[in-house]
Structure formats: C-alpha cells, structure tokens
Design a protein around this motif. Structure first.
Motif, short mmCIF file in Angstrom:
data_model
loop_
_atom_site.label_atom_id
_atom_site.label_comp_id
_atom_site.label_asym_id
_atom_site.label_seq_id
_atom_site.Cartn_x
_atom_site.Cartn_y
_atom_site.Cartn_z
N LEU A 1 -98.65 -6.12 35.10
CA LEU A 1 -97.54 -7.06 35.08
C LEU A 1 -96.24 -6.39 35.55
N ILE A 2 -96.04 -5.17 35.15
CA ILE A 2 -94.86 -4.43 35.59
C ILE A 2 -94.87 -4.25 37.11
N GLU A 3 -96.00 -3.80 37.63
CA GLU A 3 -96.09 -3.55 39.07
C GLU A 3 -96.02 -4.86 39.86
N ARG A 4 -96.58 -5.92 39.31
CA ARG A 4 -96.52 -7.22 39.99
C ARG A 4 -95.07 -7.72 40.04
N ALA A 5 -94.37 -7.62 38.92
CA ALA A 5 -92.97 -8.07 38.89
C ALA A 5 -92.13 -7.25 39.87
N ALA A 6 -92.36 -5.93 39.91
CA ALA A 6 -91.60 -5.07 40.82
C ALA A 6 -91.87 -5.45 42.27
N ALA A 7 -93.13 -5.72 42.59
CA ALA A 7 -93.49 -6.09 43.96
C ALA A 7 -92.84 -7.42 44.36
N MET A 8 -92.83 -8.36 43.45
CA MET A 8 -92.22 -9.66 43.73
C MET A 8 -90.72 -9.53 43.92
N LEU A 9 -90.09 -8.72 43.09
CA LEU A 9 -88.66 -8.49 43.23
C LEU A 9 -88.36 -7.79 44.55
N GLY A 10 -89.22 -6.83 44.91
CA GLY A 10 -89.03 -6.11 46.16
C GLY A 10 -89.13 -7.01 47.37
N ARG A 11 -89.92 -8.08 47.25
CA ARG A 11 -90.06 -9.04 48.35
C ARG A 11 -89.06 -10.20 48.22
N HIS A 12 -88.19 -10.10 47.20
CA HIS A 12 -87.17 -11.12 46.94
C HIS A 12 -87.81 -12.48 46.66
N GLU A 13 -88.95 -12.44 45.98
CA GLU A 13 -89.60 -13.67 45.57
C GLU A 13 -89.06 -14.10 44.20
N PRO A 14 -88.97 -15.39 43.95
CA PRO A 14 -88.54 -15.84 42.62
C PRO A 14 -89.58 -15.44 41.57
N VAL A 15 -89.12 -14.83 40.51
CA VAL A 15 -90.03 -14.37 39.47
C VAL A 15 -89.78 -15.17 38.20
N SER A 16 -90.81 -15.84 37.76
CA SER A 16 -90.72 -16.62 36.53
C SER A 16 -91.90 -16.25 35.64
N LEU A 17 -91.88 -16.79 34.45
CA LEU A 17 -92.97 -16.52 33.51
C LEU A 17 -94.32 -16.91 34.12
N ARG A 18 -94.35 -18.04 34.79
CA ARG A 18 -95.61 -18.51 35.36
C ARG A 18 -95.97 -17.78 36.65
N SER A 19 -94.99 -17.53 37.50
CA SER A 19 -95.30 -16.90 38.78
C SER A 19 -95.77 -15.46 38.62
N VAL A 20 -95.28 -14.77 37.60
CA VAL A 20 -95.65 -13.36 37.45
C VAL A 20 -97.10 -13.20 36.99
N VAL A 21 -97.65 -14.23 36.37
CA VAL A 21 -99.05 -14.13 35.93
C VAL A 21 -100.00 -14.93 36.84
N ALA A 22 -99.46 -15.68 37.79
CA ALA A 22 -100.30 -16.53 38.63
C ALA A 22 -101.35 -15.71 39.38
N GLY A 23 -102.60 -16.09 39.25
CA GLY A 23 -103.68 -15.42 39.95
C GLY A 23 -104.12 -14.10 39.37
N THR A 24 -103.57 -13.72 38.22
CA THR A 24 -103.92 -12.42 37.64
C THR A 24 -105.06 -12.50 36.64
N GLY A 25 -105.34 -13.71 36.16
CA GLY A 25 -106.39 -13.85 35.15
C GLY A 25 -105.88 -13.70 33.74
N VAL A 26 -104.58 -13.49 33.56
CA VAL A 26 -104.01 -13.42 32.21
C VAL A 26 -103.06 -14.60 32.04
N SER A 27 -102.80 -14.97 30.80
CA SER A 27 -101.94 -16.12 30.52
C SER A 27 -100.49 -15.68 30.36
N THR A 28 -99.60 -16.66 30.31
CA THR A 28 -98.19 -16.36 30.11
C THR A 28 -97.95 -15.66 28.77
N MET A 29 -98.84 -15.86 27.83
CA MET A 29 -98.70 -15.22 26.53
C MET A 29 -98.69 -13.70 26.64
N ALA A 30 -99.33 -13.17 27.70
CA ALA A 30 -99.38 -11.72 27.88
C ALA A 30 -97.97 -11.14 28.05
#
Length: 210
Positions: free
Chosen positions: A13-42
């Motif tokens: 989750l840390i590395e995914r959030a960093a990658a999204m920020l690096g690409r200037h993508e909007p990062v939200s609770l749902r987008s950071v877990v999308a496609g990862t197989g884990v829920s927002t509760m993580a």
C-alpha cells in the motif's frame, strides 16, 4: 489470490500510494486499494486511515535511506566516507524512485501536508547529520581548512547529488553520466575546501567503489 502477510500488505500500500503520487494520480481510499485484492479496511488496519498512510509513505522512504546510510562503514578516510554517504543517498533514490520523489516533494497532493512535512524535516535532519559528521571529521583530520563549515559543505554535496539524481529520475541524463558528474563535483567541492587534489581524487574514487 494468495493471502499476503500483514507486513507485505502494508509495504504494498505504501509503494502503491507513492507510485500514484509520483504519477500525479488522484489518490483516495478506494483508488489506492483498487485491483490489489485487499479492501479499504486495510488502510485503517495498517495506517488508521489516509492521513496515516501519507505519513507512512514518507517515513518508509526515510527509513530505507537511513538503512542505506547506516550501512556505510566509517573509515579513517573521512573524505571517502563523505563521498560514500552521498553515493548511498543516490543509490537509495534509484532503488525506490517513487518513494524518493515523495520524500522531498511537499506538494504531493496529500491531505496531511503539515504532519508529513514535519516528519520529513525530522528524518532529513537525521540522515543529513551523517554527512555533516563526515565533513567535520575531514576538517579535524586536516583534509579541509579550519574555516570550513561542515554543515554548509555537506549541504552543497547533498544538493549536488539530489540535483543529479532528479535528472536521472526524469530521464534527462543516464545514471553513468550522473556518476561521472558527481565525482567531478565532489572533487571540486572538496579541493575547494582545502583537500589535496590527488589525495581527494583517490578518496572520492574509493567512496564510489565501496
């Protein structure tokens, strides 16, 4: 999908959030877990929510940098050590470019900018102190002039390395070009600080080789 260990989920989750920020993508609770197989509760389980994730991203970057800095052995050649510490900073950046960008970019779009900036400042001080200590040892050993301010010299060396590193991450220059320029810059800085040119070149080369 195989179940990940808790530590693996946190790191992912840390590395995914960093990658999204690096690409200037909007990062939200749902987008950071999308496609990862884990829920927002993580995000709540591991970080107590998004503000905790923002802090963790920068903390992870500096934790890895601290590990790399700590791995640089202290020798009786302080100029070599100062060079090697700069190399460690660069290698850390190239090994995790997304984390590196977030570490030094206060405008990442996080919702907890004040807290993350405070965390970054404290961590930066700790890693920067190692460079200052090496510069101070070089001055005490007579390699640098007595009027040299170790903190200012360390800052110039770190700033030069950071600039070259960002050019590599931006695809402007290659890593090999950055290394050649960094060796030239380090030698120029340290000779200007009072070191013998031939001895300095040997120490800088040793710092890159180790």
């Amino acid at each position: 999908m195989p179940r990940r260990a808790p530590t693996a989920v946190r790191t992912m989750l840390i590395e995914r959030a960093a990658a999204m920020l690096g690409r200037h993508e909007p990062v939200s609770l749902r987008s950071v877990v999308a496609g990862t197989g884990v829920s927002t509760m993580a995000v709540y389980t591991h970080f107590d929510g998004m503000p905790g994730l923002w802090r963790a991203v920068r903390q992870e970057g500096f934790a890895r940098l601290e590990e790399q800095i700590a791995a640089v052995g202290i020798t009786d050649d302080a100029v070599r050590d100062l060079t090697a510490l700069g190399v460690a900073c660069t290698e850390n950046a190239l090994s995790a470019p997304d984390l590196y960008r977030v570490m030094f970019d206060a405008a990442t779009g996080s919702e907890d900018a004040t807290a993350t900036a405070t965390t970054s400042a404290a961590a930066t001080d700790e890693t920067f102190d190692a460079l200052v200590d090496a510069a101070a040892r070089a001055r005490a050993a007579g390699r640098f002039r007595a009027d040299i301010d170790p903190a200012r010299l360390a800052l110039r060396w770190r700033a030069a390395g950071h600039g070259l590193t960002m050019l590599v991450l931006g695809g402007v220059i290659t890593a090999s070009t950055a290394r050649a320029e960094a060796e030239t810059v380090a030698t120029a800085l340290f000779v200007d600080a009072g070191d013998d040119p031939d001895r300095c070149r040997r120490s800088v080369a040793a710092g890159w080789a180790d």
